[in-house]
Design a protein around this motif. Structure first.
Motif, mmCIF file in Angstrom:
data_model
loop_
_atom_site.group_PDB
_atom_site.id
_atom_site.type_symbol
_atom_site.label_atom_id
_atom_site.label_comp_id
_atom_site.label_asym_id
_atom_site.label_seq_id
_atom_site.Cartn_x
_atom_site.Cartn_y
_atom_site.Cartn_z
ATOM 1 N N ASP A 88 5.623 -13.513 0.489
ATOM 2 C CA ASP A 88 5.788 -12.455 1.485
ATOM 3 C C ASP A 88 7.208 -12.517 2.044
ATOM 4 O O ASP A 88 7.808 -13.589 2.114
ATOM 5 N N SER A 99 3.489 -3.685 3.092
ATOM 6 C CA SER A 99 2.581 -4.410 3.985
ATOM 7 C C SER A 99 2.799 -5.912 3.920
ATOM 8 O O SER A 99 2.401 -6.641 4.837
ATOM 9 N N ARG A 100 3.445 -6.371 2.835
ATOM 10 C CA ARG A 100 3.773 -7.796 2.715
ATOM 11 C C ARG A 100 5.206 -8.071 3.163
ATOM 12 O O ARG A 100 5.696 -9.187 3.005
ATOM 13 N N LEU A 160 4.252 -2.533 -1.515
ATOM 14 C CA LEU A 160 4.484 -3.909 -1.076
ATOM 15 C C LEU A 160 4.996 -4.011 0.355
ATOM 16 O O LEU A 160 5.220 -5.106 0.854
#
Length: 256
Positions: free
Chosen positions: A139, A181-182, A179
């Motif tokens: 992340d 959200s990460r 991606l």
């Protein structure tokens, strides 16, 4: 003062020469441990790794050939084997999809095999490298795809090549959405004409060709690998944390 990428692990495909090598060197100078892939020229990869180490950086070579089914799985297996203490858990923070091939063939003469090879190396390989790398990418990581000004500028003599880079830019856009959200940023960097060994046969030692290439850019010169690498260095850093889903033009203002 801590370097921008201290403690990070990066993978640069096609990192043994040209733009990829300049990117690997820049990320290593910024503190990352860099795995750089090569297809066949083991000596060039070893020399690139040695140079980074002599400059105080960390690097390791990863043999990987692209363009066939299963290439992404083979890459990640080779990465895990080569990384050693640089990435003992198999995780990394930065993926740079730089490896690619070019074909200067117009529509009338491009073969089906040539078309398939271009898309296999330039599009399918990055797609599945990312697909299979997402469990390895931490992340807040960084995905950077090396595109081309040929995706934006009309170049009928390289129509299929430009199409592969346009596809890569679309891939970038969708990955950025998926991606986010990460807290992973995804961007493309699109070079123009760059003085690398790939272009050496027609560019170097040819004043007319060099003048023509320089005239394409608003800044009036031929691009250097470091011009592209420094943009990648920025995008890989925390300074670029609010930039995602973008195609960063690295043509020196071609086509303005």
């Amino acid at each position: 003062m801590a370097r921008a990428l201290e403690g990070k692990v990066a993978l640069v495909t096609g990192g043994s020469r040209g733009i990829g090598r300049a990117i690997a060197e820049r990320l290593a100078r910024d503190g990352a441990a860099v795995g750089l892939t090569y297809a066949r020229d083991e000596a060039a990869a070893a020399e690139a790794v040695e140079r980074i180490r002599k400059d105080g950086g960390r690097a390791f070579a990863v043999r990987a050939e692209f363009g066939r089914h299963g290439d992404a799985a083979d890459l990640w297996a080779a990465f895990a084997a080569a990384a050693g203490d640089h990435a003992p858990d198999g995780k990394l923070d930065i993926i740079v999809n730089n490896a690619g091939i070019g074909r200067s063939a117009p529509l009338a003469t491009l073969t089906e095999d040539g078309f398939d090879e271009l898309f296999a190396v330039n599009v399918r390989a990055p797609f599945f490298i990312v697909q299979q790398g997402l469990t390895r990418l931490r992340d807040r990581g960084r995905l950077i795809n090396i595109s081309s000004g040929a995706a934006r500028l009309a170049m009928p003599e390289a129509i299929a090549y430009g199409s592969t880079k346009g596809a890569l830019d679309t891939f970038t856009l969708n990955l950025a959405k998926e991606l986010g959200s990460r807290d992973i940023t995804v961007n493309s960097v699109a070079p123009g004409v760059v003085d690398t060994d790939v272009n050496a046969d027609w560019l170097r030692g040819n004043p007319q060709a060099e003048a023509h290439a320089a005239a394409l850019a608003a800044l009036g010169r031929v691009g250097q690998p470091e011009d592209v690498a420094d943009i990648v260095g920025f995008l890989a850093s925390d300074d670029a944390r609010w930039v995602t889903g973008r195609v960063i033009d690295a043509t020196g203002g071609a086509g303005l």
